[in-house]
Design an enzyme around this catalytic site. Structure first.
Site: not given
Length: 256
Positions: A30-31, A33, A47, A77-79, A206
């Site tokens: 995570d992180g 972005g 990324h 959920e990333n979609w 998550s």
């Protein structure tokens, strides 16, 4: 990400090793972005930088004697993310699968993918299937990529499979055990994670490996994934070595 770097030894990173090590490490990366935003860069840059971090952590895992690594690469959920970001992520995945697969295979890395892979573009799904088949007999290291993955969705798929078997007369409800459920999850045949690391400061799962993490040790760090280096990884291993894993009993166990 230069996956050939996975097999280059970096013993200086992991010495001295803790007395007790996890066999299976799972990571929520995570992180990316936030790392990019703080530098005025597009999220894609985060990324790409995160891919470099993954290479370092893979090296550290191998050098330390960790046998399994499972990474949360793209959640169900990333979609919901912007289409251009999804497109960039999928293009990165294409590149790695096409360019680095044979290097990983030559170095005996076994690749697995878990999640609802039916949502992937046909060319990516074909590359994923090729990677799984080509590396299926490798034993030097096990890397699992959670892709289009959500643990609740995984459990629903497992329940449907068991219900279908019951309806077909292949299984009695009374025969369902914890092992029966584990055997129809995406992670069947893999050990449960001993240690789960989440970077980026959040302290939640998550929707990642909910069933499998029932007795997993959690390690949360505020360090953003692109900044997470081998020193941070070693700190996580050292913290794990301090934990007493009782599994509900009064005697601790190594968990390896």
């Amino acid at each position: 990400m230069k996956l050939s770097g996975i097999i280059k030894s970096s013993k200086k990173v992991v010495n001295p090793l803790p007395d007790r090590l996890p066999s299976h490490v799972a990571i929520i990366m995570d992180g990316n972005g936030r790392w990019a935003k703080s530098r005025g860069l597009p999220r894609t840059a985060g990324h790409k930088k995160g891919a470099d971090t993954l290479r370092r952590v893979l090296n550290a895992c191998r050098d330390a004697g960790v046998h399994y690594l499972t990474i949360y690469a793209f959640s169900s959920e990333n979609w919901k993310r912007p289409s251009d970001e999804i497109s960039d992520l999928m293009q990165l995945l294409r590149h790695y699968l096409q360019q680095e697969l044979h290097t990983m295979h030559e170095n005996k890395v076994r690749l697995r993918f878990i999640g609802d892979l039916t949502q992937l573009d046909k060319d990516i799904l074909g590359s994923v299937n090729e990677a799984v088949e080509l590396t299926s007999r490798n034993t030097a290291f096990n890397m699992t990529v959670a892709l289009s993955y959500g643990s609740r969705q995984e459990i629903v798929r497992a329940i449907r499979k068991l219900a279908t078997d019951i309806q077909a007369g292949k299984l009695e409800p009374s025969q369902i055990t914890e092992q029966t459920v584990s055997d129809v999850l995406d992670t069947t045949g893999m050990p449960e994670p001993d240690l789960l690391i989440r970077t980026g400061g959040e302290q939640r799962l998550s929707n990642f490996l909910l069933w499998q993490s029932a007795y997993t040790e959690f390690y949360f760090t505020p360090v953003l994934w692109p900044d997470f280096d081998t020193t941070h990884f070693m700190e996580a291993l050292k913290e794990y070595a301090k934990r007493e894993r009782r599994y509900g009993s009064t005697e601790s166990t190594s968990g390896v």
